[in-house]
Write an enzyme that holds these catalytic residues in place. Sequence first.
Site, PDB file in Angstrom:
ATOM      1  N   GLU A  84       0.889  -1.172   0.000  1.00 33.26           N
ATOM      2  CA  GLU A  84       0.000   0.000   0.000  1.00 33.26           C
ATOM      3  C   GLU A  84       0.916   1.208   0.000  1.00 33.26           C
ATOM      4  O   GLU A  84       1.483   1.574   1.030  1.00 33.26           O
ATOM      5  CB  GLU A  84      -0.897  -0.004   1.243  1.00 33.26           C
ATOM      6  CG  GLU A  84      -1.808  -1.228   1.392  1.00 33.26           C
ATOM      7  CD  GLU A  84      -2.914  -1.286   0.353  1.00 33.26           C
ATOM      8  OE1 GLU A  84      -3.062  -0.340  -0.444  1.00 33.26           O
ATOM      9  OE2 GLU A  84      -3.622  -2.301   0.324  1.00 33.26           O
TER      10      GLU A  84
ATOM     11  N   CYS B 185      -2.098   9.213   2.611  1.00 37.96           N
ATOM     12  CA  CYS B 185      -1.986   8.660   1.260  1.00 37.96           C
ATOM     13  C   CYS B 185      -3.179   9.086   0.416  1.00 37.96           C
ATOM     14  O   CYS B 185      -3.078   9.197  -0.798  1.00 37.96           O
ATOM     15  CB  CYS B 185      -1.883   7.140   1.320  1.00 37.96           C
ATOM     16  SG  CYS B 185      -3.264   6.361   2.175  1.00 37.96           S
TER      17      CYS B 185
HETATM   18  P1  NAD Z   1       8.491   4.704   4.650  1.00 37.69           P
HETATM   19  O1  NAD Z   1       8.512   3.982   3.358  1.00 37.69           O
HETATM   20  O2  NAD Z   1       9.601   5.652   4.939  1.00 37.69           O
HETATM   21  O3  NAD Z   1       8.467   3.686   5.885  1.00 37.69           O
HETATM   22  C1  NAD Z   1       7.444   2.740   6.043  1.00 37.69           C
HETATM   23  C2  NAD Z   1       7.926   1.596   6.904  1.00 37.69           C
HETATM   24  O4  NAD Z   1       8.932   0.863   6.198  1.00 37.69           O
HETATM   25  C3  NAD Z   1       8.585   2.041   8.211  1.00 37.69           C
HETATM   26  O5  NAD Z   1       8.189   1.164   9.229  1.00 37.69           O
HETATM   27  C4  NAD Z   1      10.048   1.903   7.913  1.00 37.69           C
HETATM   28  O6  NAD Z   1      10.856   1.706   9.038  1.00 37.69           O
HETATM   29  C5  NAD Z   1      10.050   0.667   7.029  1.00 37.69           C
HETATM   30  N1  NAD Z   1      11.228   0.515   6.171  1.00 37.69           N
HETATM   31  C6  NAD Z   1      11.997   1.479   5.622  1.00 37.69           C
HETATM   32  N2  NAD Z   1      12.961   0.927   4.853  1.00 37.69           N
HETATM   33  C7  NAD Z   1      12.782  -0.419   4.905  1.00 37.69           C
HETATM   34  C8  NAD Z   1      13.457  -1.532   4.310  1.00 37.69           C
HETATM   35  N3  NAD Z   1      14.484  -1.375   3.490  1.00 37.69           N
HETATM   36  N4  NAD Z   1      12.998  -2.777   4.586  1.00 37.69           N
HETATM   37  C9  NAD Z   1      11.940  -2.965   5.392  1.00 37.69           C
HETATM   38  N5  NAD Z   1      11.280  -1.947   5.986  1.00 37.69           N
HETATM   39  C10 NAD Z   1      11.691  -0.687   5.747  1.00 37.69           C
HETATM   40  O7  NAD Z   1       7.086   5.447   4.715  1.00 37.69           O
HETATM   41  P2  NAD Z   1       6.577   6.474   5.799  1.00 37.69           P
HETATM   42  O8  NAD Z   1       7.298   7.772   5.643  1.00 37.69           O
HETATM   43  O9  NAD Z   1       6.545   5.850   7.140  1.00 37.69           O
HETATM   44  O10 NAD Z   1       5.050   6.658   5.354  1.00 37.69           O
HETATM   45  C11 NAD Z   1       4.641   7.574   4.404  1.00 37.69           C
HETATM   46  C12 NAD Z   1       4.313   6.904   3.091  1.00 37.69           C
HETATM   47  O11 NAD Z   1       3.351   5.882   3.305  1.00 37.69           O
HETATM   48  C13 NAD Z   1       3.662   7.839   2.090  1.00 37.69           C
HETATM   49  O12 NAD Z   1       4.228   7.610   0.818  1.00 37.69           O
HETATM   50  C14 NAD Z   1       2.201   7.439   2.107  1.00 37.69           C
HETATM   51  O13 NAD Z   1       1.492   7.722   0.924  1.00 37.69           O
HETATM   52  C15 NAD Z   1       2.311   5.984   2.344  1.00 37.69           C
HETATM   53  N6  NAD Z   1       1.067   5.475   2.899  1.00 37.69           N
HETATM   54  C16 NAD Z   1       0.286   4.700   2.106  1.00 37.69           C
HETATM   55  C17 NAD Z   1      -0.928   4.237   2.585  1.00 37.69           C
HETATM   56  C18 NAD Z   1      -1.811   3.373   1.732  1.00 37.69           C
HETATM   57  O14 NAD Z   1      -2.715   2.763   2.292  1.00 37.69           O
HETATM   58  N7  NAD Z   1      -1.604   3.292   0.442  1.00 37.69           N
HETATM   59  C19 NAD Z   1      -1.332   4.565   3.879  1.00 37.69           C
HETATM   60  C20 NAD Z   1      -0.490   5.359   4.661  1.00 37.69           C
HETATM   61  C21 NAD Z   1       0.705   5.799   4.159  1.00 37.69           C
END
Ligand code: NAD
Length: 531
Positions: free
Chosen positions: A249, A283
């Site tokens: 997502e 999002c």
């Molecule tokens: P992010 O991608 O920076 O981090 C998300 C999660 O991934 C965190 O827990 C982080 O620690 C983990 N992570 C980071 N690198 C990783 C790796 N290499 N391997 C495994 N895990 C890893 O995102 P964010 O800043 O926390 O959230 C914002 C983003 O999330 C925005 O782009 C937003 O649109 C999206 N989002 C999407 C939805 C949806 O339902 N489509 C909902 C909420 C947020």
Amino acid sequence: MGTAPPKLAGTNSSAARYVESIDPSTGDAIGRFEATDPAALPAILDRSRAAQSAWAPQSIRERIAALRRLRDAIFDARDEIAATISRETGKPRVEAVFAEIILALDTADFIALHAPKWLRPERVPHHNIAVKAKSGWLEYEPLGVVAIISPWNYPFAIPIAQIIPALAAGNAVVLKPSELTPATGALIGEIAARAKLPENLVQIVQGAAEVGSALIDASPDKVFFTGSVETGRKIAEACAQKLIPSVLELGGKDPMIVLADADLGIASSAAVWGSFMNCGQACLSVERVYVEQSVAAKFMGLCVLKTKKLRLGPPSDPDAEIGPMIRARQLERVERQLQDAVARGATILTGGERRPELGANFFEPAVITGVDHSMDLMREETFGPVLAIRPVASPAEAVAIANDSPFSLSASIWTRDIDAARRIASQLRAGSVMINDVASYYGISEAPHGGRGASGWGRAHSRFGFLEMVHVKYVDIDRLPRVAKSWWYGYSAELTAAADRFVEALFASRWTRRMASLRRSGALVFRRDKI
Ligand code: NAD
């Protein structure tokens, strides 16, 4: 049953590594959590597997009873949850209640209501007479251990809306909350313990990318990732290496299409709220507005007026409507997009300035126009309080440029003409389309959520989200167990001829031909030469 207070799975005692909970409105650290040692993940997964093997054989009724306890524990802790979320993300408390608490509780009710029938073995009628002597069944099995990797922007609702269906389906869960919201993550573990869920059924691991990546390396049975496109790509690659299925997502760049006949008072309120809720860090934020030229000036005027009235402040101020952004780097990204857009000819109608006197990371919500798709502001996710408005000549132009995006999460259409809206909805490349509302479908448990392209794959919420949590097994029962099958060995010219006639019997366009061929393909069934 685990009654002990929640433990962090595999805490890292060797190195002084912690995850800090920071109040984004002050920049002050408000909590400290020991990070999970990435090397501990295999043992953590082993504990999950043991918990899952005791959980899955329980009847669905027993599992739902445990989930009702979880629901009640969430209800009892709702104040604590909302306060923790607000403190750690900076969002107004009312948003924590509307978007996180209600969603979590409703998911629990929804799953309790539907999971028993969705998990029931299901008869599969066969249409083909060649297999009428068989009866088929679908069985829905748990996957095993599912890994949930969550973002910070809805740190409670997003993981809970995955944990509940995962558990109902018979899985165990390892949750890695965002490193920016460890307190909310830890609270989820604590609430699971208060609900007396079996020990290790829901384990929380704390840390940043290295912990998330170690979690995937430990081979969970499926990965549910919610986060940015950039990280989503890494997750997809890591999962591909191990052939682990995933749901991704990812980001959005949601368009809002305002037709000339829309109620502009309501549409402008929706645009302002849809762009600025959670400080634009959603999002499903409205990130692009395409408004018909004839009403554009009036619509923009209303948006500017309403934006200027918004009250900025920390969540401790109950009247505050716009909190801080989560971190300075997120704010800088928004500023960069705005500066680039202005350098390319866009005009900021209001806002777009930092407000350091209010505290760290406060930023005035901005309304901007004169935007086009050469700008990062219109192509990349902004994830901040920016309402970008572009007048369009016609609904057709609105659809064309709305679809001109790598993202495809959600969209909205504003008009009094519902037939026109439905036609436009079917032309939009989006996982969901709202007519005369924005984003609220996310709170409808029956509504599937998810996108394609840069917005990811798979679904959350609804029956489709539930089915992501199961392995579908087909079981076939042969009702003629003493009869050897016609297609088994013992091949001969006679069998080949009978097979050809059988194809005609099944698929010839004329019925007379089918009937004649059926009579002549009898040798296929009554073969004496089978081995
Ligand atoms: P992010 O991608 O920076 O981090 C998300 C999660 O991934 C965190 O827990 C982080 O620690 C983990 N992570 C980071 N690198 C990783 C790796 N290499 N391997 C495994 N895990 C890893 O995102 P964010 O800043 O926390 O959230 C914002 C983003 O999330 C925005 O782009 C937003 O649109 C999206 N989002 C999407 C939805 C949806 O339902 N489509 C909902 C909420 C947020």
